[in-house]
Design a protein around this motif. Sequence first.
Motif: not given
Length: 298
Positions: A100, A59, A145, A110, A295-296, A142, A102, A106-107, A68, A292
């Motif tokens: 992944e 990530g 983005n 999260l 979760d994916s 979520k 981002n 944002n990270c 993303a 990231l």
Amino acid sequence: MKKVLGVDIGGTKIRMGVVNEQGEVLIDKTIPTILPLYPYLEEQILAIMNDVPDISGIGIGTRGMVDAETGVITFETEMPGWQGTPVKALLEAATGLPVEINNDANCAALAEARLGAAAEYKQVVCLTVGTKLGGGIVLDGKVMNGINGGGGEVGHLILYPNGIVCGCGRPGCSEEYVSGTAIKRLIQEQNVINAETNELAKPHDVFRLAANGHAGAIAVRDRFLSDFAIVISSLQAVLDMDCVVIGGGVSDSADFWWEELLAKVEPLKLKPVQVKRATFGNEAGMLGAAMLVIDSNK
């Protein structure tokens, strides 16, 4: 137990951590940011993988705007050569692992939403107040983005039309008023002298001086916090979040201004909202980058 590599890319340093599904950091390494970032980043990741062969994914959290879905850096002006780099495709080809990527704020959001201060909330805004103002929005687990990777860019909300010109080229952006840069400017405007040094106060000292009754420092604090409260209120009007998490370097001094901020937010709230201090410091971006990938695969 699954292990993933979380990478947080900043302007001066890159933090890399091997993280398990519970968010525990098993290996933590910091290296300098060297430009051009590619293929330097690939070389450093492959070195970590050589030491930890059972990593299952990577990530990446990075400065700038990120698509993303495609994993391409869509906008970044301060790291030459980084904008336009197809990071996801390059690293997946080099490592054979899922990647992944981002934006770093944002990270961080999260990480706070999954593991930190907002773990019990559904609609979360994370504000990072450092040199500038960053933001991340996590709705129902979520990251938001946006179409072009520009979701959560709260520092570029217009706070004062026709105001100070921002680095993005537009006048009046929030990050020119709610940030370490803004505090430095206000100190100069108010000519806040620290009697201990007989020099202009430093941003990390001005809130302590305000708490001790320094009139100029109080003026700086009140202007900064009033603008900050307006930003929070404006975000609530659009998102109706249930929690705001505040982190970043300026928050290190929050002991001196936290209650004043809450008092300024209170009359501006449309609905109840929790305003909380971030749980994680400099490791938030790296932890969120790891999330990231975790979760994916759920």
